[in-house]
Every structure is written in structure tokens, then in C-alpha cells.
Write an enzyme that holds these catalytic residues in place. Structure first.
Site, PDB file in Angstrom:
ATOM      1  N   GLU A 194     -11.797  -2.509  -2.977  1.00 45.87           N
ATOM      2  CA  GLU A 194     -11.480  -1.784  -4.224  1.00 45.87           C
ATOM      3  C   GLU A 194     -12.773  -1.486  -4.990  1.00 45.87           C
ATOM      4  O   GLU A 194     -13.666  -2.345  -5.089  1.00 45.87           O
ATOM      5  CB  GLU A 194     -10.567  -2.679  -5.074  1.00 45.87           C
ATOM      6  CG  GLU A 194     -10.125  -2.076  -6.407  1.00 45.87           C
ATOM      7  CD  GLU A 194      -9.190  -3.020  -7.183  1.00 45.87           C
ATOM      8  OE1 GLU A 194      -9.032  -4.189  -6.768  1.00 45.87           O
ATOM      9  OE2 GLU A 194      -8.613  -2.579  -8.194  1.00 45.87           O
ATOM     10  N   LYS A 253      -4.238   3.813  -8.265  1.00 50.74           N
ATOM     11  CA  LYS A 253      -3.534   2.540  -8.467  1.00 50.74           C
ATOM     12  C   LYS A 253      -2.413   2.698  -9.496  1.00 50.74           C
ATOM     13  O   LYS A 253      -2.644   3.165 -10.615  1.00 50.74           O
ATOM     14  CB  LYS A 253      -4.550   1.503  -8.937  1.00 50.74           C
ATOM     15  CG  LYS A 253      -4.075   0.058  -8.954  1.00 50.74           C
ATOM     16  CD  LYS A 253      -5.271  -0.863  -9.321  1.00 50.74           C
ATOM     17  CE  LYS A 253      -4.939  -2.328  -9.219  1.00 50.74           C
ATOM     18  NZ  LYS A 253      -6.143  -3.169  -9.495  1.00 50.74           N
ATOM     19  N   CYS A 288      -5.025  -3.444  -4.350  1.00 50.42           N
ATOM     20  CA  CYS A 288      -5.009  -4.793  -4.937  1.00 50.42           C
ATOM     21  C   CYS A 288      -3.636  -5.199  -5.477  1.00 50.42           C
ATOM     22  O   CYS A 288      -2.709  -5.421  -4.713  1.00 50.42           O
ATOM     23  CB  CYS A 288      -6.094  -4.864  -6.014  1.00 50.42           C
ATOM     24  SG  CYS A 288      -6.490  -6.544  -6.581  1.00 50.42           S
TER      25      CYS A 288
END
Lengths: 262, 262
Positions: free
Chosen positions: B41, B109, B143
Site C-alpha cells: 500500500e 480504497k 489493507c
């Protein structure tokens, strides 16, 4: 609340022996300080009973009364799996009985596992409900149900802080006991007690490995391969702290999940 | 398809050094026979950059061209995290670039992690899309997204057979790397490559423990705590057999899951 979890071999088609065994396990768990005893899937009849499922269900039908008497006599709550006659169909069911002998919740397995389950049972269950016991909100699932993330999630969203899961988990699926159960506890921030059979049952080799997991995914108690009675105590302040520190349930974005129900 | 996964310390706010490092890692992965290299990430900028996120995003904005040139020069696909400028907002993004330098998929995200993420990024992402590469259908998550069962499930339902997940996973959440990643692979019957940082980054201690898992939940390759390049090869016949033998995706009962989208 202190939970006892019994892992052991199934009794095949001997309901009377199962009641006696249940009475003995309940007394033993109570002596160990437990408020609740969780037992495996189809505990009363054995799981792998094929065409006998209907006959066993008929025997059990009039018979949750013995379990209610055992709960009341020992002042302990009980969760166990059993074959339930529903009309002319048989459900793979689990009952939660309170320490006063009241039937608090009855759940019918919603996700049937292969020909094994489908030859014996109908998936009559339609809801994921919770019941209260000693200040906890309890949901029931059975075995294969927990392998899907959705049923546990539905119970968490319905307010459950504890899932009780009778199971009959066999080789080669050790993955479920070792990784999936702690993950379900972690992602839903609730306690899980996952009670399996041990040993073999007419060609099925159960993996044992029952466990009680905490809302942070910690394994609080774990069984090995054989017969065991394991214990764990729920910790409400710890649970509240986990949910406050890690907002996993609050951070969901249900507006993005529409494809899951199509 | 052979996957290489790079786990290593982040480069903080040194985009030029990151391009050079990416070129070196791509060449090394290609030498190792990989068709695809997955990196952590916010690989290009470092994750924990606070108020520098906007400046880094402006630097990167004109700059996925270097990554496309690196992919084409080495004939290797790349996935890496980076700060993306979207209007005047910054998204925590991940790009999948094909071996010919084409941008195949860009993901923003959707589940932001606490104040850390929210101080840097907006959750601009709105969809879980898949892209094709070497006959595989690939989905991207970042994540914290994977800690929710729903995004991975949405990608599986969209046809993904491989999830690539740049991450910046820190202490104390080893639970995620050890248990949750194999569980997501198992329950969705797909491959997962989960690429983490190692070491420390301005007060964050990353757990390392990157892994590549198979559709039966098996850990095919796993990193320890430090810098590593690990490899795994996808096996299409094995994947097909897993999905045929264990009908976990077919046995879902979406008509019972309505509460998940409320």
C-alpha cells in the site's frame, strides 16, 4: 458468564443413552462453574445416521423435555444439536435451553452440506435470530453455516455478542477450525464457541479442534483431537473495549454491498 | 501465471527513488520468472506521510508513466499502492498495469482506517471491479478493506479468481495476516496475494507476514518480518477442482442475507 464446551464422539441412534450422557455432562460442567454448556451438531442422535434421521427425529420430538429437566435440575443453560421433525420433514436443528428449562431459541441449519446433509435434512430455517441469556445476546449456527461469512454477519448485525455453533467438522477441513473460526470472531467482534465431535463416525473422521474465541480473535480455549470439556469466561468490559478501539462493525459500508444479496 | 510479491520498508516522500526502486524490483521479479509483481500500500510514497499526502499525490499524478514504462520494459505486470489526486481530493489508490504498460485497473480504497487514513485520504472509491490478465480475473483491495468480508465477496461474485491486496498492516493486528487472509481465500475460493510493508515508519510497526494463499486456503508462500521477494504460481486445474469439490460459492443463500445491505 462462563461457558463449557463438550467435544466428544457422537452417540448413534441411542437417544436414551444420549439423555443420560447429557445429564452427566451438564452436572460435570456445572461443577466446573459453567453457566452454559455447548455440545456438538446432532449430539442427541449422532450426525452420520443417514436414513435413520427421520426415526431419530420422531424419538426426539416429544423429548426436548428431558433436556429441559436436565437444564433446570443443574441450573445450567444448554445448547445441542438434534434432528427436529417439522411436519413430515427433518431439520438439522440446535436448541438453546435456559437454566430454568425454558426453550429460548431453536435454529434450523440454513446451509446444508452436500449429499450428507441433503439425504437427511431439509433446509427449513429462514432466519438468524438472537436470544438473551445472562445479559448476552446469543445467536446459533450449525457447522457449514459458519463457513459463509453472511450468516455470522447477519447475527452480529442483529446484535449478537456470542455465537454458539454445534458442528460435525471432518477431515480434511482443519482450515475451518484453525483459521476461519478466529476470523469470524475477529471480523464480527463477538465471542464464538464452536463445538465439534471427535473420533470417527461410520467413515467420517472428525477433526476435533473445538474452540472458544474472543471478540479480538484470540483463542481462549481449544480442544485437541479427543474427548474434552473446555471452559472460557466472557469478559464484558474487554468486549466493550474491543468494539470501541476497533470500529470494524461501524466502518462497514453497506451501500457498496448490494451484489451480496442478488 | 507466476506471482512475485515484494515486502519491504516504505520510501517516504521520495518518488524518484521509488521509481528507481520499482525498476530494480521489477527486473529482479522478472528474472525470478514472475509475470506479475505485487507491492505494498502507498508503495510509491510511503504510507505514514500525513500532511505530505497531497504533495506526494501531485508528484505522482503525472507519473504513472514511469511505472508503465517499467512494466513494458520488463514485460511484467505491476500492482502497487500510491496516493492519487482526484480533483482536489487524495485517494488511497492501487494500480494494476499490464506487461505492455497499459493501466488495466485502478482501485480507490473504500474502507478507510481510523484517523491515520482519514487525515490523508477521501474514500472516493465506489465499486469492486475486475480486470483480465493472462486469463485470470483480478480484483484489487487495499489493507483494511479485506478485514470486512463483504468487499472480497463482492469481487468473488464479480468473477475474480485472484485478489491483489497492497497493505500497510501494523501491530498488533497479526491476526489478519495469520488467520484472516487464508480464510478470505478459502471462503471465496480464490487466490490472494497480500503485500505488506516491513519495519517501522514514523511510529508504526508493520507486521510483515505477507502471503500468497490458494483457493483452498493453503498458504503457498509467506514472508517473515523483513524485506523479501516471495513467489507462487497459480494452478488453474487445481483451482477448478477446488470449486467443483467444495461448492462454497454455489451453496450461498443470498435470499437470507438482506440485512447485510441495510
Amino acid at each position: 458468564m462462563k461457558i463449557a464446551l463438550y467435544q466428544g464422539p457422537g452417540k448413534i441412534n441411542d437417544i436414551e443413552a444420549a439423555w443420560a450422557h447429557l445429564a452427566e455432562r451438564a452436572a460435570c460442567a456445572k461443577t466446573g462453574g459453567a453457566d452454559l454448556l455447548v455440545l456438538p451438531e446432532m449430539y442427541l442422535s449422532g450426525y452420520n445416521i443417514g436414513a435413520e434421521a427421520a426415526r431419530s427425529a420422531a424419538l426426539v420430538q416429544t423429548g426436548l423435555a428431558p433436556a429441559r429437566r436436565i437444564a433446570e435440575a443443574n441450573s445450567i443453560a444448554l445448547v445441542f444439536g438434534y434432528p427436529e421433525l417439522v411436519g413430515e420433514q427433518v431439520a438439522n436443528a440446535a436448541a438453546l435451553i435456559g437454566p430454568d428449562g425454558t426453550l429460548l431459541l431453536n435454529y434450523r441449519k440454513t446451509h446444508l452440506f452436500g449429499a450428507l446433509d441433503r439425504d437427511m435434512f431439509k433446509a427449513i430455517g429462514q432466519e438468524f435470530a438472537v436470544a438473551e441469556l445472562h445479559g448476552h445476546k446469543i445467536g446459533l449456527l450449525i457447522c457449514y453455516d459458519i463457513e459463509f461469512p453472511e450468516p455470522a454477519r447477519a447475527l452480529a448485525l442483529a446484535g449478537a455478542d456470542l455465537l454458539l455453533i454445534p458442528t460435525a467438522q471432518m477431515q480434511p477441513y482443519t482450515q475451518v477450525a484453525r483459521h476461519l473460526i478466529p476470523t469470524r470472531a475477529y471480523e464480527n467482534q463477538l465471542y464464538i464457541a464452536y463445538a465439534n465431535h471427535s473420533g470417527s463416525d461410520d467413515g467420517l473422521d472428525y477433526v476435533g479442534l473445538s474452540s472458544i474465541c474472543g471478540p479480538d480473535g484470540a483463542v481462549l480455549a481449544a480442544a485437541g483431537l479427543g474427548e474434552e470439556l473446555i471452559y472460557a469466561t466472557l469478559d464484558k468490559p474487554h468486549h466493550a473495549k474491543v468494539r470501541e478501539t476497533d470500529p470494524l462493525l461501524r466502518d462497514r459500508r453497506p451501500e457498496l454491498y448490494a451484489s451480496l444479496i442478488r
